[in-house]
Design an enzyme around this catalytic site. Sequence first.
Site, PDB file in Angstrom:
ATOM      1  N   GLU A  48      -7.531  -7.104  15.224  1.00  0.00           N
ATOM      2  CA  GLU A  48      -6.373  -6.343  16.284  1.00  0.00           C
ATOM      3  C   GLU A  48      -7.421  -5.565  16.823  1.00  0.00           C
ATOM      4  OE1 GLU A  48      -4.094  -5.020  12.822  1.00  0.00           O
ATOM      5  OE2 GLU A  48      -3.354  -7.436  13.009  1.00  0.00           O
TER       6      GLU A  48
ATOM      7  N   GLU B   5       5.509  -0.397   4.421  1.00  0.00           N
ATOM      8  CA  GLU B   5       5.860  -1.299   6.091  1.00  0.00           C
ATOM      9  C   GLU B   5       6.796  -2.974   6.639  1.00  0.00           C
ATOM     10  OE1 GLU B   5       2.242  -2.755   8.303  1.00  0.00           O
ATOM     11  OE2 GLU B   5       3.196  -3.410   9.804  1.00  0.00           O
TER      12      GLU B   5
ATOM     13  N   ASP C 239      -0.222 -10.726   5.463  1.00  0.00           N
ATOM     14  CA  ASP C 239      -0.553  -8.980   6.234  1.00  0.00           C
ATOM     15  C   ASP C 239       1.114  -8.272   4.977  1.00  0.00           C
ATOM     16  OD1 ASP C 239      -0.362  -6.591   6.969  1.00  0.00           O
ATOM     17  OD2 ASP C 239       0.095  -7.212   8.488  1.00  0.00           O
TER      18      ASP C 239
HETATM   19  C1  GCV Z   1      -3.768  -0.905  10.597  1.00  0.00           C
HETATM   20  C2  GCV Z   1      -0.811  -4.596  10.390  1.00  0.00           C
HETATM   21  C3  GCV Z   1      -0.642  -3.106  10.757  1.00  0.00           C
HETATM   22  C4  GCV Z   1      -1.053  -2.124  10.961  1.00  0.00           C
HETATM   23  C5  GCV Z   1      -2.211  -2.028  10.224  1.00  0.00           C
HETATM   24  C6  GCV Z   1      -3.391  -3.565   9.976  1.00  0.00           C
HETATM   25  C7  GCV Z   1      -4.297  -3.495   9.061  1.00  0.00           C
HETATM   26  O1  GCV Z   1      -1.184  -5.106  10.808  1.00  0.00           O
HETATM   27  O2  GCV Z   1       0.480  -4.010  11.898  1.00  0.00           O
HETATM   28  O3  GCV Z   1      -0.650  -1.585  11.286  1.00  0.00           O
HETATM   29  O4  GCV Z   1      -3.448  -1.177  11.027  1.00  0.00           O
HETATM   30  O5  GCV Z   1      -2.295  -4.208   9.517  1.00  0.00           O
HETATM   31  O6  GCV Z   1      -4.685  -3.669   7.998  1.00  0.00           O
HETATM   32  O7  GCV Z   1      -4.736  -3.300   9.820  1.00  0.00           O
END
Ligand code: GCV
Length: 648
Positions: A256, A363, A335
């Site tokens: 990401e 989340e 995720d």
């Molecule tokens: C900390 C998901 C979440 C992100 C997170 C990522 C990860 O994409 O939305 O906020 O980043 O996972 O686990 O690295």
Amino acid sequence: MEKKKWSELWLSYDKVTELGGSQTLTIEGFDAENRIIKSAAKELERGFNGFAKISFVRESSVAKEGYEIAGADSKITVKASDENGILYGVFALLRNLAMGVSIESVNEKSSPSNPLRMMNHWDNMDGSIERGYSGESFFFENDDIIINDRTVDYARLMASIGINAIAINNVNVKGAATYLITDRFFDKVKKLQDIFADYGIKLYLTINFASPIEIGGFDTCDPLDETVISWWKDKAKEVFEKLPGIGGFLVKADSEGRPGPFTYGRTQADGANMLADAVEPFGGIIIWRCFVYNCTQDWRDHKTDRARAGYDYFKEFDGAYRDNVILQIKNGPMDFQIREPVSPLLGGLTKTNQILEVQIAQEYTGHQIDLCYLIPMFKEVLDFHTYCKEGADTVADIISGKTMGNKNAGFAAVINTGNDYNWTGNDLAAANLYGFGRLAFDMSLSSEEIAREWVSLTYHMDKKSEDTLVDMLLNSREIYEKYTSPLGIGWMVTPNTHYGPSVDGYEYSRWGTYHRADHHAIGVDRSDKGTGYAQQYYKKNADMFNDPDTCPEELLLFFHRIPYTYKLKSGQTLIQYIYDSHFEGAKQAKELMEKWESLKGAVPEDVFERVMERFKLQVENANEWRDQINSYFFRKSDIPDEKGRKIY
Ligand code: GCV
């Protein structure tokens, strides 16, 4: 008494101190001045005011970090082979007493299932928390570190559930956090580390893979570049000198938008091993996350399958990682959705240390507004047979070290805390905080046992109320699943925030999370005729997932593309199932609120009100999900609800 600025959660000790009286403590075989022994003694003093002679006894036959507690005739013995064991024994004793066990009947032996039992904070140094739903960080504000009594209470809470490792900063290391491994912050990090050390907890820092560029002024962070290698060696030496006893580093690389070895045409193993070599002389560990996937996918591309990514990137280098590298693997291949299959990397790797990563920060599971007790989900993951090794093939076997006989293994959670009075936003979300720790320490505990412990320690309720609350917790995950994304399809959430429905929110985006619904069918074919993801499992599981007839129904839409008219085992069509489960889920969300209403008086008034506000929002959320999902699929399929209910 002045009201505390933050809740004591399950450590309120009201029941225990009610016993009245006095105690004497003798210590055999341990140094009474040892910081952890002192914490254990202090905790006893704080929590136990009963009349008893208590002894801490060193007993080499007790397993590492394990304890044996036994009471008889106003005497209690806590045996352990190390200091952490004594501390955990004391917390176990206080737990027993708080739950009504008499001194004479105290009798518990336990040793941790997992070597590493870890919390990952996604706290940023400006005080914000990525995916935080309970206020701001209690570690950081204004690019600085906060240290106060709350830090101590936090360490106590964590030790009381057996946590022995904590990474304090977000895996997305940006801004000031990059400098946590420099002189700018060493003094304060050391203070924090000392508080943790008093409670047997090792501190970990997450690092920026591009530190040689950001801190060192280099123009590269290529893990095979000699100057980069030597920069990290010097940096590791400095960090371990300034912060002796630090556990090591946690790394999110090539994920990401984060920097990583791929930029230089290197592998994940190249990156992890380079850092591992740097920390190895100091006994350090590198925890390297496997959340690596293409996040700039074209939605028109039906061949790339994000679910495959972890296995595709990491399996090839199984066995190539240093002994002090642990790969941290999310429970599912996508995720943290409400329902995913277990990641095929778990057990797919047979020669590499593995940590299971789960998320108790809600989340995708209701933002600590909606009730969602996650321990049953974690139990399913732990009990899953991967077939990697006969007799030792469950995820629990792998992460505990049983499968490979390794010590660098364990269980980590992305934590759900913040600086709210109650730590977790929704008071009931503390069940996940407590539950994760207890489960990581003892994977044989059931979801119900854990829920009962938490309810009893937190609210000291009458049996009927306790049953009601435990029942609410145990059913909450299924209810949330019913009114949100059906049969493992996932996503369909509001982009960015991830709360509330938006069926096509991620459908035409770059994130690789598509449901591909049209007027006939929904789902991605991940069988051998589709993306082939199902084939990443060992044969028995691959065959099971590959065929819609044998695929567990709750994962049907994860693995298969299914027409709306497909008949499920119940005889219902898929579309009817979607309607029914959403009507039912929303109804059950309302019933949860009504059950909470019935607990008025059984919990403190402020707790009652706070949670009630959240249930009201949950009911609204559930209704919104129900109506959006049902309308969306009615419009796509043009098949009416058999029961003629209102669809918009
Ligand atoms: C900390 C998901 C979440 C992100 C997170 C990522 C990860 O994409 O939305 O906020 O980043 O996972 O686990 O690295």
